[in-house]
Motif scaffolding. Structure first.
Motif, PDB file in Angstrom:
ATOM      1  N   GLY A  62       0.794  -1.223   0.000  1.00 41.90           N
ATOM      2  CA  GLY A  62       0.000   0.000   0.000  1.00 41.90           C
ATOM      3  C   GLY A  62       0.824   1.271   0.000  1.00 41.90           C
ATOM      4  N   GLY A  63       2.145   1.130  -0.088  1.00 40.00           N
ATOM      5  CA  GLY A  63       3.000   2.309  -0.139  1.00 40.00           C
ATOM      6  C   GLY A  63       2.781   3.106  -1.422  1.00 40.00           C
ATOM      7  N   VAL A  64       3.159   4.349  -1.383  1.00 38.07           N
ATOM      8  CA  VAL A  64       2.931   5.260  -2.506  1.00 38.07           C
ATOM      9  C   VAL A  64       4.272   5.688  -3.101  1.00 38.07           C
ATOM     10  CG1 VAL A  64       1.962   7.471  -3.208  1.00 38.07           C
ATOM     11  CG2 VAL A  64       0.800   6.099  -1.473  1.00 38.07           C
ATOM     12  N   LEU A  65       4.401   5.551  -4.419  1.00 36.99           N
ATOM     13  CA  LEU A  65       5.598   6.028  -5.102  1.00 36.99           C
ATOM     14  C   LEU A  65       5.508   7.544  -5.249  1.00 36.99           C
ATOM     15  CD1 LEU A  65       8.219   5.544  -6.725  1.00 36.99           C
ATOM     16  CD2 LEU A  65       6.778   5.307  -8.772  1.00 36.99           C
ATOM     17  N   THR A  66       6.418   8.239  -4.596  1.00 37.85           N
ATOM     18  CA  THR A  66       6.466   9.698  -4.674  1.00 37.85           C
ATOM     19  C   THR A  66       7.634  10.096  -5.573  1.00 37.85           C
ATOM     20  OG1 THR A  66       5.572   9.920  -2.440  1.00 37.85           O
ATOM     21  CG2 THR A  66       6.669  11.843  -3.385  1.00 37.85           C
ATOM     22  N   VAL A  67       7.308  10.705  -6.714  1.00 35.61           N
ATOM     23  CA  VAL A  67       8.334  11.097  -7.683  1.00 35.61           C
ATOM     24  C   VAL A  67       8.790  12.516  -7.377  1.00 35.61           C
ATOM     25  CG1 VAL A  67       8.875  11.438 -10.113  1.00 35.61           C
ATOM     26  CG2 VAL A  67       7.347   9.577  -9.430  1.00 35.61           C
ATOM     27  N   PRO A  73      19.947  10.339 -24.856  1.00 36.10           N
ATOM     28  CA  PRO A  73      19.080   9.239 -24.412  1.00 36.10           C
ATOM     29  C   PRO A  73      17.612   9.652 -24.403  1.00 36.10           C
ATOM     30  CG  PRO A  73      20.170  10.243 -22.537  1.00 36.10           C
ATOM     31  CD  PRO A  73      20.774  10.871 -23.766  1.00 36.10           C
ATOM     32  N   GLU A  74      16.760   8.672 -24.671  1.00 35.27           N
ATOM     33  CA  GLU A  74      15.322   8.937 -24.681  1.00 35.27           C
ATOM     34  C   GLU A  74      14.759   9.057 -23.275  1.00 35.27           C
ATOM     35  OE1 GLU A  74      11.234   6.978 -26.593  1.00 35.27           O
ATOM     36  OE2 GLU A  74      13.188   6.021 -26.864  1.00 35.27           O
ATOM     37  N   LYS A  75      15.333   8.286 -22.330  1.00 34.13           N
ATOM     38  CA  LYS A  75      14.805   8.285 -20.972  1.00 34.13           C
ATOM     39  C   LYS A  75      15.828   7.690 -20.011  1.00 34.13           C
ATOM     40  CE  LYS A  75      12.621   3.872 -22.011  1.00 34.13           C
ATOM     41  NZ  LYS A  75      11.363   3.168 -22.278  1.00 34.13           N
ATOM     42  N   ILE A  76      15.558   7.878 -18.718  1.00 36.30           N
ATOM     43  CA  ILE A  76      16.294   7.219 -17.641  1.00 36.30           C
ATOM     44  C   ILE A  76      15.337   6.202 -17.034  1.00 36.30           C
ATOM     45  CG2 ILE A  76      17.391   7.516 -15.390  1.00 36.30           C
ATOM     46  CD1 ILE A  76      17.946  10.430 -16.216  1.00 36.30           C
ATOM     47  N   THR A  77      15.785   4.961 -16.895  1.00 33.02           N
ATOM     48  CA  THR A  77      14.916   3.898 -16.375  1.00 33.02           C
ATOM     49  C   THR A  77      15.268   3.584 -14.927  1.00 33.02           C
ATOM     50  OG1 THR A  77      14.677   2.929 -18.575  1.00 33.02           O
ATOM     51  CG2 THR A  77      14.109   1.540 -16.702  1.00 33.02           C
ATOM     52  N   VAL A  78      14.253   3.613 -14.068  1.00 33.28           N
ATOM     53  CA  VAL A  78      14.424   3.279 -12.652  1.00 33.28           C
ATOM     54  C   VAL A  78      13.655   1.996 -12.371  1.00 33.28           C
ATOM     55  CG1 VAL A  78      13.972   3.986 -10.274  1.00 33.28           C
ATOM     56  CG2 VAL A  78      14.724   5.677 -11.953  1.00 33.28           C
ATOM     57  N   ASP A  79      14.364   0.957 -11.934  1.00 31.87           N
ATOM     58  CA  ASP A  79      13.765  -0.338 -11.615  1.00 31.87           C
ATOM     59  C   ASP A  79      13.384  -0.362 -10.137  1.00 31.87           C
ATOM     60  OD1 ASP A  79      13.020  -2.958 -11.310  1.00 31.87           O
ATOM     61  OD2 ASP A  79      14.770  -3.798 -12.325  1.00 31.87           O
ATOM     62  N   LEU A  80      12.094  -0.535  -9.866  1.00 29.94           N
ATOM     63  CA  LEU A  80      11.597  -0.497  -8.486  1.00 29.94           C
ATOM     64  C   LEU A  80      11.598  -1.862  -7.814  1.00 29.94           C
ATOM     65  CD1 LEU A  80       8.542   1.869  -9.075  1.00 29.94           C
ATOM     66  CD2 LEU A  80      10.790   2.498  -8.188  1.00 29.94           C
ATOM     67  N   THR A  81      12.099  -2.882  -8.479  1.00 31.03           N
ATOM     68  CA  THR A  81      12.117  -4.240  -7.932  1.00 31.03           C
ATOM     69  C   THR A  81      12.784  -4.287  -6.552  1.00 31.03           C
ATOM     70  OG1 THR A  81      12.193  -5.213 -10.147  1.00 31.03           O
ATOM     71  CG2 THR A  81      12.891  -6.605  -8.311  1.00 31.03           C
ATOM     72  N   GLY A  82      12.075  -4.864  -5.585  1.00 22.68           N
ATOM     73  CA  GLY A  82      12.639  -5.072  -4.256  1.00 22.68           C
ATOM     74  C   GLY A  82      12.544  -3.886  -3.319  1.00 22.68           C
ATOM     75  N   LEU A  83      12.049  -2.755  -3.774  1.00 22.15           N
ATOM     76  CA  LEU A  83      12.002  -1.579  -2.907  1.00 22.15           C
ATOM     77  C   LEU A  83      10.836  -1.666  -1.921  1.00 22.15           C
ATOM     78  CD1 LEU A  83      12.883   1.388  -5.294  1.00 22.15           C
ATOM     79  CD2 LEU A  83      14.374  -0.009  -3.864  1.00 22.15           C
ATOM     80  N   ILE A 119       8.744   0.097   1.723  1.00 19.88           N
ATOM     81  CA  ILE A 119       8.296   1.386   2.258  1.00 19.88           C
ATOM     82  C   ILE A 119       9.473   2.105   2.927  1.00 19.88           C
ATOM     83  CG2 ILE A 119       6.831   2.452   4.031  1.00 19.88           C
ATOM     84  CD1 ILE A 119       4.722   0.338   3.387  1.00 19.88           C
ATOM     85  N   ASN A 120       9.584   3.387   2.668  1.00 19.19           N
ATOM     86  CA  ASN A 120      10.640   4.276   3.163  1.00 19.19           C
ATOM     87  C   ASN A 120      11.958   4.133   2.405  1.00 19.19           C
ATOM     88  OD1 ASN A 120       8.955   5.402   5.140  1.00 19.19           O
ATOM     89  ND2 ASN A 120       9.465   3.774   6.589  1.00 19.19           N
ATOM     90  N   ASP A 121      12.020   3.270   1.394  1.00 17.44           N
ATOM     91  CA  ASP A 121      13.215   3.203   0.556  1.00 17.44           C
ATOM     92  C   ASP A 121      13.276   4.428  -0.357  1.00 17.44           C
ATOM     93  OD1 ASP A 121      14.142   0.887   1.619  1.00 17.44           O
ATOM     94  OD2 ASP A 121      13.496  -0.415  -0.028  1.00 17.44           O
TER      95      ASP A 121
END
Length: 215
Positions: free
Chosen positions: A125-130, A145-155, A157-159
């Motif tokens: 239920g955590g919220v991704l805050t960009v 580059p077209e974009k920067i990719t951030v992989d959220l795997t394993g993150l 709450i509070n990470d």
């Protein structure tokens, strides 16, 4: 390599000086000049409505453009200045600089977040805050580059995701020389309250067993 570089279509402007610039504005155009790249300056003009729409879209001065002028080869340019009317704040003149493919430039590159379904913190239920939907990178004009990719795997709450934890496109580096935050996974209010209540129940149980000394 980035996606297709957006076109910026202009017309060659005949005549220079204030008189020619005023005439261009009366004709519904915004006068400008293209300089650099070991070539002579090229006077141009762009339809006011076209330029105004581009400016309202944002990031005009940090976008690499493919300038198309009839009778001239297409060239990559970046805007160095947009002069505006001091009263109406409308564009009255612009300066464009030609770029070689090896020219180093600073541009804002969008950030894409992937694998949200593999982030335990979001599943709880955590919220991704960009914090930064775009990051300014130093890169070469020929390899943006077209974009920067951030992989959220394993993150969880509070990470926190910082720039140092992200694999940047080859040949780029941040313009900010510190480890800044891109995003984080925060706990929703309801989850925080629930955690507090659970802590309280545990404390009460401990009181019954070991007495007030452990409160």
């Amino acid at each position: 390599m980035a996606g297709e570089i957006p076109d910026l279509v202009a017309l060659e402007r005949t005549g220079t000086g204030k008189g020619a610039a005023r005439q261009a504005r009366r004709d519904g155009m915004v006068p400008g000049i293209v300089f650099g790249g070991d070539k002579d300056p090229l006077p141009i003009q762009i339809p006011f409505n076209v330029l105004f729409k581009r400016l309202k879209a944002g990031r005009f001065k940090s976008t690499l453009w493919n300038l198309k002028v009839e009778g001239h080869e297409d060239v990559r340019v970046i805007c160095r200045d947009v002069q505006r009317d001091v009263v109406k704040d409308l564009p009255t003149h612009l300066d464009l600089m030609r770029l070689r493919r090896t020219t180093k430039i600073a541009l804002f590159i969008p950030v894409e977040f992937i694998n949200e379904d593999a982030a335990p913190g979001i599943k709880k239920g955590g919220v991704l805050t960009v914090v930064r939907p775009e990051v300014e990178l130093m890169c070469t004009a020929g390899d943006i580059p077209e974009k920067i990719t951030v992989d959220l795997t394993g993150l969880n709450i509070n990470d926190v995701v910082t720039i140092s934890s992200v694999e940047l496109p080859e040949g780029t580096k941040p313009t900010i020389d510190r480890d800044f935050v891109i995003a984080n996974i925060s706990a929703p209010t309801g989850l925080s309250t629930s955690d507090d209540d659970e802590d309280g129940e545990v404390a009460a149980d401990e009181v019954e067993v070991v007495g007030k000394e452990e409160e």
